[in-house]
Every structure is written in C-alpha cells, then in structure tokens.
Write a protein that holds these residues in place. Structure first.
Motif, PDB file in Angstrom:
ATOM      1  N   GLN A 188      -1.932   2.390   4.177  1.00 23.67           N
ATOM      2  CA  GLN A 188      -2.901   3.207   4.901  1.00 23.67           C
ATOM      3  C   GLN A 188      -3.537   4.187   3.928  1.00 23.67           C
ATOM      4  OE1 GLN A 188      -1.944   6.722   7.513  1.00 23.67           O
ATOM      5  NE2 GLN A 188      -2.551   5.302   9.152  1.00 23.67           N
ATOM      6  N   ASN A 189      -4.871   4.272   3.986  1.00 21.82           N
ATOM      7  CA  ASN A 189      -5.569   5.317   3.238  1.00 21.82           C
ATOM      8  C   ASN A 189      -6.624   5.926   4.158  1.00 21.82           C
ATOM      9  OD1 ASN A 189      -7.852   3.568   3.157  1.00 21.82           O
ATOM     10  ND2 ASN A 189      -7.185   2.682   1.211  1.00 21.82           N
ATOM     11  N   ASP A 190      -7.576   6.665   3.609  1.00 27.45           N
ATOM     12  CA  ASP A 190      -8.549   7.364   4.445  1.00 27.45           C
ATOM     13  C   ASP A 190      -9.564   6.445   5.112  1.00 27.45           C
ATOM     14  OD1 ASP A 190      -7.393   9.777   3.894  1.00 27.45           O
ATOM     15  OD2 ASP A 190      -8.803  10.334   2.307  1.00 27.45           O
ATOM     16  N   LEU A 191      -9.526   5.157   4.795  1.00 23.41           N
ATOM     17  CA  LEU A 191     -10.526   4.251   5.331  1.00 23.41           C
ATOM     18  C   LEU A 191      -9.945   3.043   6.059  1.00 23.41           C
ATOM     19  CD1 LEU A 191     -13.532   3.597   5.584  1.00 23.41           C
ATOM     20  CD2 LEU A 191     -13.402   2.450   3.353  1.00 23.41           C
ATOM     21  N   VAL A 192      -8.799   2.529   5.607  1.00 24.54           N
ATOM     22  CA  VAL A 192      -8.258   1.309   6.198  1.00 24.54           C
ATOM     23  C   VAL A 192      -6.742   1.382   6.360  1.00 24.54           C
ATOM     24  CG1 VAL A 192     -10.058  -0.185   5.250  1.00 24.54           C
ATOM     25  CG2 VAL A 192      -7.934   0.158   3.968  1.00 24.54           C
ATOM     26  N   GLU A 193      -6.275   0.543   7.270  1.00 22.72           N
ATOM     27  CA  GLU A 193      -4.864   0.175   7.320  1.00 22.72           C
ATOM     28  C   GLU A 193      -4.787  -1.311   6.983  1.00 22.72           C
ATOM     29  OE1 GLU A 193      -2.824   3.072  10.650  1.00 22.72           O
ATOM     30  OE2 GLU A 193      -3.864   1.275  11.353  1.00 22.72           O
ATOM     31  N   LEU A 194      -3.722  -1.684   6.300  1.00 28.82           N
ATOM     32  CA  LEU A 194      -3.480  -3.093   5.992  1.00 28.82           C
ATOM     33  C   LEU A 194      -2.287  -3.554   6.813  1.00 28.82           C
ATOM     34  CD1 LEU A 194      -4.139  -5.619   4.308  1.00 28.82           C
ATOM     35  CD2 LEU A 194      -2.497  -4.787   2.598  1.00 28.82           C
TER      36      LEU A 194
END
Length: 548
Positions: A188-194
């Motif tokens: 998880q980052n500021d734009l997506v979850e994997l």
C-alpha cells in the motif's frame, strides 16, 4: 505524504465550472464552432439544399430499417405508425443534412451529427406517454398506477441528483457479494494497494499475473462475483494473480501526475511482485490501465529490463488517432474547459465522465431507462454490474490533463514522443509477446482503434475480437450464453491487414475467450512449481482503497 494544492479561483475558471454543470462538461465553444462551420457551408451549397428539399417532400425510411424503440407490434397501428415513421424519416433527413457536406471539417460534421442525434433521441415519440402505445396500454391495464410509481421513482432520482448521490444497490455489497475472491493486500502506498489472491492449486506457474485496471473504475469489475470473476478464473488455472486497487482521489490529490501513476502504481507493483520471489511476470491491463501498462512495458524494454514474460491488453487503446465518438469533443477548447472545471475542485467528478459515456449510447443508457422507470413504472432489477457502475471514481486534475493532452490531443505514445524518465518510449521496443483483446460494440475503445496496435509493434501479437461491449465483452466467462470470438496470431514480419479485412477473413468461434487466453498464458509460462505460502500481509482483500 499528500501534496498541498493551491486552488485557482479565477473568474474564467469559476464561470466555466458553472457552465460545465449545465453542459455536462462539454465546451460551448466547441459546439458553437462545429455548428457555425456546418451552417456556413450549408448556406453556400445549393446542391445540398436541393437534396434536403427533395427529402423533405419525399420523406423515406431506409430499406430494412428497424428501430428497437418501435419494435413492439403496437407501433404498427394507426396513428402510432405515422408517428414512428415520421420520426424515422426526420432522423434520416437530419442524418443527410449533417453528413457528406463538402468543405466542412470532418470532425465538426461528426459533432453536429452527434448532437442532432441526441436531440432527436430526446424527442422520440417513444419517450412520451401520450405518443407511446406500449405505455398507454400499460396505463389502461393498471389504471394509471404505473405513472404514479414512475412519478415516485422520478422524485426519488431527482432528490438523489440534488444530493449528488446516485441510486446504488443495497443488494450487492463490496466484500460480501462483490469482490469476494480470497486474497491479501501485500502493498500500500499513497496511490494504490496491491492485492494478491490466494492460490487454489498445489502447483502454480512461476510467472504470476499482474493486472492493471483503469484508474477511472474500481478494480472489482474483474472480480465481480464468484461466477463472473476473471481473477478467480485465472487463479484456478494455476496462476498466482495480483491486481492493483487505485485510490479514489480527492482535492488534495490534484497534483498527482501520470508519472506518479507509473511510479507509484505499476512500477511499484512490479517491484513488490519481484520482492515476493517472482523475477518474471505476466502483465495485463484493462482499458486505460492497458494504455498505461503499454507505456511501462515500452519503458522497461527501452532500458533493457526483460522481466515481463508477456503483455496482455484488454479493450485498451495505444493509438488515439481514431478514438471513436468519445474523441469528437477532445480538442483544445474542450480540454481547456475541463481544466478550468478541475481547477475549482481538484479533480474531474465521476458523474461528469459518466455523462459523456452515456451520451454515446443514449437510447440504451438514458431514454430506455426513462421509459421503463418513469412511464412503465418498472425499476431496473439490481445486478452486480449496475452496482459496480454506480461505484464510480474521480480523476485528479493534473493527471487527467496530461492524459488528455499527451494521448488524445497529440497522440504522443503512438508517435514515439511519450517520455518516461526524460526519455521517449516506443511501442516497437517491446519484445514480450502481446495478447490484445477488443470488443465488437465497444463505445469507449472502438475495436478498430484497438486493432492499430498491430501497426505499432514489432513483436508477436495475438489479436482477439469478442462480441459484446466495453465491459460485457471482457466479462465473458465460460458458459455465458451467446458469446463468440475471433482470433489470429501475427508474427513479426507478417503483412498487415486492414480491420475490415481482418474481420472478414477470421470466422467466429462459439464460447468465451477466457480459456483461449489461459492457454496462451500457459504456453508463455514455465513449468509449475510448488505453491509458496504468504506470510507478509497488510490485511484481507478487497483492501481499503476500494471503499473510498
């Protein structure tokens, strides 16, 4: 960390934002320019005027014309047959008036034709209780109760519109009824979850599949239900499947760029998949996710990175020179108008995008629903696809501007001018084999436009054309009635076929294209290995971002 944004509140931006609420985000200048071009050439063409006078004196309906709005036998009785035939004749007259006008900019002619069709669709006799025999029959049978229900439905929908809350389904809930394939969030980052889906087979191919959905949709279109889940299908074929879940941006994300979507999205996901023990992987991109994936694939190939075992593009365009009717309103005036709208809010609202898509199929997506809901008093039954469609997303201002300008306006990717990390990328650099899927009645990514990929790549391409539209054609699970597809394999060096030639020379095969893709992926994979356990998880699928 989120970036602070300085909001533009200039007079122009606020005026255009207000106008956009009325025009559905369409630039009035674009419409006015197109109609002025058409009108000036019309008054300067006595031959065209004579043709239209003849058509008005001798109205006609095209041979074999059958409009589904007037398919019910009740339309053949007097006076409804006069109404329907007169409407179709008027429709043909306006079609003749707005096409084949010598000297008119072809794009302007198509805009005028498109807009006049919208107006005609709006005033069709099928849309009014007094002129629709099917509605009148239902009204007599129910003593007007259908109209009372329709009025109640209209008030409900109008109040939702004022509250900016679309009609959603209470029957289908994300995580309970939709997006239920078991999996784990592994990044998880500021734009997506994997999300990584848990394998169901004792052995899997060592190359997993990373799926990149479009950022304008929630990812679970590809994990809709247990019966209609592409990710579950691939998982059960012996593949480890990963998928990106994009964050739904708000005003604080206005400065997110296409570079951010590349770096924080696909590139970050590829790195994470490698960290989990997969040096090579298959990739698949749907719609705009496929466009972005093709950019990343070209950049990796340019830099000598051979980690992509294959690239699959599903209803994704890489050449925007012929984007279909959606591209009619993408010009400098329209983009500048949208930029001013986005400057006041930091993003493009989901309903402003949805409106444009609905206009492309106004009879199916707007007026048929008006008749069903408000005149016949029938609510469209809830279904998973409708629930997903109502769960819309936004697009950040900077990224959307870059996407429109660099892809739609200047077509930089197809022309080899799109830059990643300060260097241009070229689709011809991609060496991984490509599996490209298009759908026959796609109003978002027309198949003839998707097919142009074959002209721009120097690797082996398997092109598949399936029946259905942008979503329905991709959600073509095995056992789905009425499905068929065509396919052909083009090896580097083969001569090119035009799209019509390709269609005419490849016969349709009954069934879903999913098994064909799975077999293709297996042919491009290594021998299966023991399934590895996953110990590092940030939470269960479908994650947090899908609820944003």
């Amino acid at each position: 960390m989120k970036k602070e944004r300085i909001v533009s509140r200039g007079l122009d931006a606020n005026l255009h934002a207000a106008l956009g609420q009325v025009t559905g985000g369409l630039s009035p200048a674009t419409l006015a320019t197109a109609f002025l071009d058409w009108w000036l050439h019309m008054i300067g063409s006595p031959e065209k005027q004579a043709e239209l006078i003849r058509l008005s004196l001798e109205p006609s309906i095209r041979d074999g014309e059958k409009d589904p709005r007037f398919a019910d036998p009740a339309w053949e009785a007097y006076p409804y047959n006069i109404m329907s035939h007169s409407f179709l004749a008027a429709q043909n007259w306006w079609d003749a008036a707005t096409t084949d006008m010598h000297g008119v900019d072809p794009k302007h002619a198509k805009i005028v034709n498109f807009v006049t069709r919208q107006w005609l669709d709006m005033i069709s006799p099928a849309n009014f209780a007094a002129t629709n025999p099917v509605v009148q029959k239902r009204t007599q049978e129910e003593g007007g109760q259908n109209l009372l229900r329709g009025a109640r439905y209209w008030m409900e929908d109008f109040n939702r519109l004022l509250a900016k809350k679309p009609r959603t389904s209470d029957r289908y809930v994300v995580g309970k009824d939709l997006a239920t394939t078991p999996g784990d969030v592994v990044m998880q980052n500021d734009l997506v979850e994997l999300i990584r889906y848990r394998p169901t087979t004792a052995k899997v191919h060592p190359e997993p599949i990373l799926i990149v959905p479009a950022w304008i949709m929630k990812f679970y279109i590809l994990d809709l239900t247990a019966q209609r889940s592409l990710v579950a299908y691939l998982r059960d074929q012996g593949f480890e499947v990963f998928i990106l879940s994009w964050k739904n941006p708000d005003e604080t994300d206005a400065d997110l760029s296409m570079k951010d979507y590349i770096d924080l999205g696909i590139q970050a996901a590829i790195r994470r998949v490698k960290e989990l023990g997969h040096p090579r992987l298959h990739t698949a991109g749907y719609c705009l996710g496929g466009t972005l994936l093709s950019i990343v694939a070209a950049a990796l190939a340019r830099d000598g990175d051979e980690s992509l075992a294959s690239v699959s593009l599903l209803a994704a365009q890489v050449d925007f020179s012929e984007p279909g009717e959606l591209g009619l309103f993408i010009n400098e005036s329209q983009v500048a108008f949208l930029e001013d709208i986005m400057a006041t809010q930091g993003y493009l609202k989901a309903d402003q995008m949805a409106g444009a898509f609905q206009l492309l199929r106004s009879n199916d997506l707007i007026w048929s629903r008006v008749i069903r809901h408000y005149l016949l008093g029938e609510r469209t039954p809830d279904n998973p696809l409708m629930a997903w469609n109502a769960d819309a997303t936004r697009m950040p201002a900077r990224m959307h501007t870059e996407y429109l300008r660099r892809l739609f306006l200047t077509n930089d990717l197809a022309k080899g001018r799109f830059r990643v990390d300060d260097n241009a990328v070229a689709l011809s650099d991609i060496r991984a084999d490509i599996y490209c899927v298009a759908t026959e009645t796609d109003h978002v990514s027309p198949w003839t436009s998707v097919y142009r990929l074959a002209l721009l790549t120097d690797t082996d391409v398997t092109f598949v054309l399936t029946n259905g539209g942008h979503n329905g054609g991709i959600l073509s699970e095995p056992g789905h009635k009425g499905r068929h597809f065509r396919f052909a394999h083009k090896t580097e060096g083969d001569t090119h076929m035009t799209a019509p030639e390709w269609f005419d020379t490849h016969a349709a095969r009954d069934g879903s294209w999913w098994p064909h893709w799975a077999a293709w992926l297996k042919d491009h994979s290594s021998h299966k290995v023991e399934t590895a356990a996953l110990n590092d998880t940030l939470g269960a699928a479908p994650g947090d971002y899908v609820f944003g």
